[in-house]
Design a protein around this motif. Structure first.
Motif, PDB file in Angstrom:
ATOM      1  N   SER A 115       7.842   1.544   1.110  1.00 26.55           N
ATOM      2  CA  SER A 115       8.070   0.446   0.173  1.00 26.55           C
ATOM      3  C   SER A 115       9.528   0.002   0.227  1.00 26.55           C
ATOM      4  CB  SER A 115       7.730   0.884  -1.252  1.00 26.55           C
ATOM      5  OG  SER A 115       8.213  -0.059  -2.189  1.00 26.55           O
ATOM      6  N   THR A 158       8.136   8.859  -7.194  1.00 27.11           N
ATOM      7  CA  THR A 158       6.917   9.243  -6.470  1.00 27.11           C
ATOM      8  C   THR A 158       5.806   8.270  -6.829  1.00 27.11           C
ATOM      9  OG1 THR A 158       6.111  10.669  -8.237  1.00 27.11           O
ATOM     10  CG2 THR A 158       7.590  11.675  -6.627  1.00 27.11           C
ATOM     11  N   ASP A 159       4.631   8.528  -6.262  1.00 27.32           N
ATOM     12  CA  ASP A 159       3.457   7.807  -6.731  1.00 27.32           C
ATOM     13  C   ASP A 159       3.104   8.294  -8.125  1.00 27.32           C
ATOM     14  OD1 ASP A 159       2.680   6.063  -4.565  1.00 27.32           O
ATOM     15  OD2 ASP A 159       2.298   7.880  -3.415  1.00 27.32           O
ATOM     16  N   THR A 183      -0.015   3.520  -8.647  1.00 29.01           N
ATOM     17  CA  THR A 183       0.412   3.087  -7.316  1.00 29.01           C
ATOM     18  C   THR A 183      -0.596   3.480  -6.251  1.00 29.01           C
ATOM     19  OG1 THR A 183       1.635   5.138  -6.949  1.00 29.01           O
ATOM     20  CG2 THR A 183       2.838   3.314  -7.969  1.00 29.01           C
ATOM     21  N   VAL A 184      -1.581   4.282  -6.633  1.00 30.64           N
ATOM     22  CA  VAL A 184      -2.526   4.814  -5.638  1.00 30.64           C
ATOM     23  C   VAL A 184      -3.964   4.800  -6.133  1.00 30.64           C
ATOM     24  CG1 VAL A 184      -0.900   6.272  -4.393  1.00 30.64           C
ATOM     25  CG2 VAL A 184      -1.981   7.136  -6.476  1.00 30.64           C
ATOM     26  N   ASN A 225       3.963   4.224  -0.201  1.00 26.29           N
ATOM     27  CA  ASN A 225       5.010   4.807  -1.037  1.00 26.29           C
ATOM     28  C   ASN A 225       6.259   5.097  -0.222  1.00 26.29           C
ATOM     29  OD1 ASN A 225       6.021   6.123  -3.513  1.00 26.29           O
ATOM     30  ND2 ASN A 225       5.889   7.975  -2.273  1.00 26.29           N
ATOM     31  N   ARG A 226       6.082   5.613   0.976  1.00 22.99           N
ATOM     32  CA  ARG A 226       7.221   5.997   1.811  1.00 22.99           C
ATOM     33  C   ARG A 226       7.972   4.778   2.346  1.00 22.99           C
ATOM     34  NH1 ARG A 226       8.075  10.846   4.397  1.00 22.99           N
ATOM     35  NH2 ARG A 226       5.997  11.497   3.733  1.00 22.99           N
ATOM     36  N   GLY A 284       0.493  -0.605  -1.583  1.00 24.93           N
ATOM     37  CA  GLY A 284       1.422  -0.021  -2.538  1.00 24.93           C
ATOM     38  C   GLY A 284       1.544  -0.852  -3.797  1.00 24.93           C
ATOM     39  N   HIS A 285       2.052  -0.199  -4.859  1.00 20.64           N
ATOM     40  CA  HIS A 285       2.299  -0.880  -6.134  1.00 20.64           C
ATOM     41  C   HIS A 285       1.050  -1.580  -6.660  1.00 20.64           C
ATOM     42  CE1 HIS A 285       6.618  -0.115  -5.628  1.00 20.64           C
ATOM     43  NE2 HIS A 285       6.471  -0.537  -4.374  1.00 20.64           N
ATOM     44  N   SER A 342       2.005   4.241   5.028  1.00 19.13           N
ATOM     45  CA  SER A 342       2.383   5.044   3.856  1.00 19.13           C
ATOM     46  C   SER A 342       3.126   4.138   2.885  1.00 19.13           C
ATOM     47  CB  SER A 342       3.259   6.231   4.275  1.00 19.13           C
ATOM     48  OG  SER A 342       3.618   6.999   3.144  1.00 19.13           O
ATOM     49  N   ASN A 357       2.937  12.525  -4.456  1.00 21.01           N
ATOM     50  CA  ASN A 357       2.947  11.603  -3.327  1.00 21.01           C
ATOM     51  C   ASN A 357       1.540  11.479  -2.762  1.00 21.01           C
ATOM     52  OD1 ASN A 357       5.750  10.928  -3.236  1.00 21.01           O
ATOM     53  ND2 ASN A 357       6.163  12.963  -2.403  1.00 21.01           N
ATOM     54  N   ARG A 407      11.615   1.301  -2.660  1.00 13.05           N
ATOM     55  CA  ARG A 407      11.859   2.741  -2.804  1.00 13.05           C
ATOM     56  C   ARG A 407      12.730   3.288  -1.695  1.00 13.05           C
ATOM     57  NH1 ARG A 407       5.818   4.377  -4.929  1.00 13.05           N
ATOM     58  NH2 ARG A 407       6.217   3.860  -7.104  1.00 13.05           N
TER      59      ARG A 407
END
Length: 725
Positions: free
Chosen positions: A206, A301-302, A321-322, A203-204, A166-167, A201, A542, A209
């Motif tokens: 992090s 979101t991403d 982020t992705v 993003n989910r 992530g990030h 995941s 996402n 977040r």
């Protein structure tokens, strides 16, 4: 007994045949699959990277580590949650795979993949993320090959150095620096568990977040480690008391850009880092200040934010982020696939009327975002407001093969199974990467010439010798006049269409938005803007494909506005190119509105009857003769109470002359402006009359219209001897 044995034998034979068929299928679909060691790791030794100012990029190279240098609990955290039988299987965990198969059969889905760490490494480095049986079989074969060539520690090292945290943190070394400000070797138990928790995941999970969700999953990892005998109860309890990080310890979003650099470098110098070249000095187009601005994107979101220099055909900033995932381009594909190709083929122009009504295109029934208007609209308005049905209708007329040939010239290749009318709305299985979309829009800014964007400008060695210098050889895709018209229409989109949040910018800018989704909600949102100098492209969504509330004209447009303001804070973009092959002409308003027919205006047309639009010179559109050669439909004529009534068909601006012929004598009974009805009350009973109506306009005499003859009935009279009767 014999019958039972026979049944068993038949069953065994059928099972053997099935097993043979499956084996042959497996061997067939994986026949061309080969393990590529270069894809497993990017050699980063002997490479130094420089930005556009020739300043060395600090901490540019991924921070790699070896499992030998890591504390055991770091490795054990990932094995515990991702692949607890990692040290026992040979790339495939059959026990876990059968369990996942059972759950998938029960849920009639393909949700669980039962991937081992070896399979995950293969998927991340060799394959796409699509969930298909064929991809899974390829993954299995490559994972087995991986296990034969590498030791478990080597596989775990490659895995930890390649996974995404992530990030824009790739690899455990970067993740440790980003989240905790330390090396991977310095991680404690709680930190190791958190990093292992978020990889499923990023993003989910992090901590920045959704801290609550991240904490729950981190504690789950610690519980699994305890249950598997990797931690004591006291160690797990103590680790669960440790707080999560509240903010990043180091910003690393520039690594999304650097990932592109290293991928490009690998193509240019496949053996970079092997010592054969010495130290490679890689000079890029990377703009640190612009990158910092791009990294300030605000969304839940991403996201992927890209800035492209159109003059140099270079990517100068990329914050993501992705990385650069393949996603549905939604309506952002319309200018590239539909409108510019159709204009190039002279099927449409900005003023062309297109019906926006629900239509069944051979079983495909698209609708607009807010529902069809059931009205005709111009191509300019359809593009500005991103109406779906006119785009599909235009693609249907153009032809999918012809349309996709234009995309191929811009480096966008469409799979055969995606060549349907849904492609007009971005409907495709895998999608398109954001840099490719940005390159497509740059074609319009560059007058029709395509050149793929790059990050590397040149490569030198220690002695300063140039080993590579970039030279672009562009390919012509669209005519200059078509690009001029597309620029003008996309300026309308930025002023009063779906990208109207950009209308406050004090310079000309073109833009297009796009929003993709399902009945459950939106999944992808775009805003792409460009000037003559730059393309700014923003995607939000996402990574796992889950729904979000973002639309292209919302947060992505806000970010594009912010980036344009920052990019041109002290300067303005150069004007767009001029084009002598485009002319501004009027067209006949009544024909357009009443008959939905596009005719160039009559030279004799009165003011305000010929709205203006831009056209390609030599457009071959017919001219209206509405005023230079007035023409009307036949009026209605009838008798009423012994008088002749003529009802004129209404045509604005015409004068009328009505003549009457009787016994060879012609008489003008009316001459003047339009009146709804002309009454001739001077007719005589028993006589036959023929009327002719002649429309005129300012000295232009139109086509006479002769009406059917009328005979006035004789009046009944009393005979002379009426008293006798």
């Amino acid at each position: 007994m014999k019958r039972a044995l026979k049944i068993v034998g038949v069953a065994a034979a059928l099972f053997a045949l099935l097993l043979l068929a499956l084996t042959l299928y497996y061997l067939g679909v994986t026949a061309g699959v080969r393990l590529d060691a270069k894809k497993l790791t990017m050699p980063t030794a002997c490479i130094r990277l420089y930005d556009t100012h020739d300043d060395e990029i600090p901490a540019a190279i991924s921070v790699s580590t070896t499992t030998h240098a890591l504390p055991n609990y770091v490795k054990e955290a990932f094995v515990a949650v991702e692949d607890k039988r990692f040290y026992e299987h040979h790339g495939i965990d059959m026990h876990r795979m059968l369990g996942a198969l059972w759950h998938n059969l029960k849920s009639f889905s393909f949700r669980e993949g039962a991937s081992t760490i070896s399979q995950q490494l293969i998927k991340n480095t060799h394959l796409s993320s699509e969930k298909t049986i064929v991809r899974k079989l390829k993954e299995i074969r490559l994972a087995r090959a991986l296990e034969k060539k590498y030791s478990k520690d080597e596989i775990l090292t490659l895995y930890l150095n390649s996974i995404y945290f992530g990030h824009s943190a790739f690899g455990i070394g970067q993740a440790a620096q980003f989240y905790f400000g330390k090396t991977a070797e310095e991680l404690d138990i709680a930190e190791s568990a958190m990093l292992a928790a978020i990889v499923r995941s990023p993003n989910r999970y992090s901590p920045f977040r959704d801290a609550e969700r991240c904490l729950a999953r981190r504690d789950l990892v610690l519980t699994l480690m305890q249950e598997q005998g990797l931690l004591s109860e006291e160690q797990a309890a103590a680790a669960k008391e440790a707080p999560l990080p509240q903010k990043p310890a180091a910003e690393t979003q520039h690594n999304a850009y650097l990932t592109l650099v290293l991928q490009e470098l690998a193509d240019l110098f496949p053996d970079a880092g092997s010592g054969g070249w010495g130290t490679l000095h890689v000079h890029t187009a990377y703009d640190p200040a612009l990158q910092e601005t791009a990294e300030q994107v605000q969304c839940d979101t991403d996201s992927c934010v890209l800035v492209r220099d159109n003059r140099r055909n270079s990517i100068v900033a990329l914050a993501s982020t992705v990385g650069t995932p393949m996603r549905s381009p939604a309506s952002a594909i319309k200018p590239l696939l539909v409108y510019a190709p159709a204009m190039e083929e002279n099927l449409i122009c900005p003023a062309t009327p297109v019906l926006d009504a629900r239509t069944d295109f051979g079983g495909y029934c698209p609708d607009d975002y807010g529902g069809a208007t059931d009205q005709y609209m111009s191509v300019r308005d359809a593009l500005a407001h991103s109406a779906n049905i006119p785009a599909v209708r235009t693609l249907n007329e153009l032809g999918i093969e012809r349309a996709t040939e234009y995309l191929a010239k811009m480096g966008i290749r469409i799979r055969d199974e995606d060549k349907t009318l849904a492609l007009a709305l971005g409907g495709m299985r895998n999608g398109i990467r954001l840099p490719l979309l940005a390159d497509g829009y740059a074609v319009f800014a560059n007058g029709g010439t395509y050149a793929a964007s790059k990050t590397i400008e040149r490569v030198t060695n220690d002695s300063g010798k140039t080993l590579y210098a970039r030279s672009d050889s562009g390919q012509k895709v669209f005519s200059k006049d078509v690009c001029w018209l597309m620029n003008d229409m996309l300026m309308t989109t930025a002023k009063q269409g779906t990208a109207r949040r950009l209308k406050s910018l004090p310079f000309p800018v073109c833009a297009k938005t796009g929003t993709a989704g399902t009945e459950k909600g939106n999944t992808d949102a775009y805003c792409i803007s460009y000037t003559s100098d730059h393309v700014i492209a923003v995607w939000m969504g996402n990574a796992d494909g889950s729904v979000c509330e973002t639309t292209g004209g919302g947060l992505p447009a806000n970010e594009v506005l912010r980036l344009n303001r920052a990019l041109y804070a002290k300067t303005s973009p150069k004007p767009f190119f001029d084009c002598n092959d485009v002319v501004r002409l009027g067209y006949d308003k009544l024909s357009y509105e009443q008959d939905h027919t596009l005719l160039l205006s009559d030279p004799a047309a009165p003011p305000y009857t010929d709205p203006q639009e831009y056209f390609r010179i030599g457009n071959n559109l017919p001219h209206s003769t509405r005023y230079s050669l007035p023409n009307i439909a036949a009026p209605t004529i009838f008798l009423k109470e012994g008088k002749v009534q003529i009802v004129l068909c209404q045509t604005e601006y015409y004068d009328y002359e009505v003549t009457r012929e009787n016994r060879g004598k012609k008489t003008t009974i009316y001459q003047g402006k339009y009146r709804n009805a002309i009454c001739d009350n001077s007719v005589r009973s028993g006589e036959t009359y023929v009327y002719t109506v002649i429309p005129t306009y300012q000295g232009h005499v139109g086509t006479p219209v002769t009406l059917p003859s009328v005979t006035v009935p004789k009046k009944e009279t009393l005979p002379d001897d009426w008293w006798i009767q």
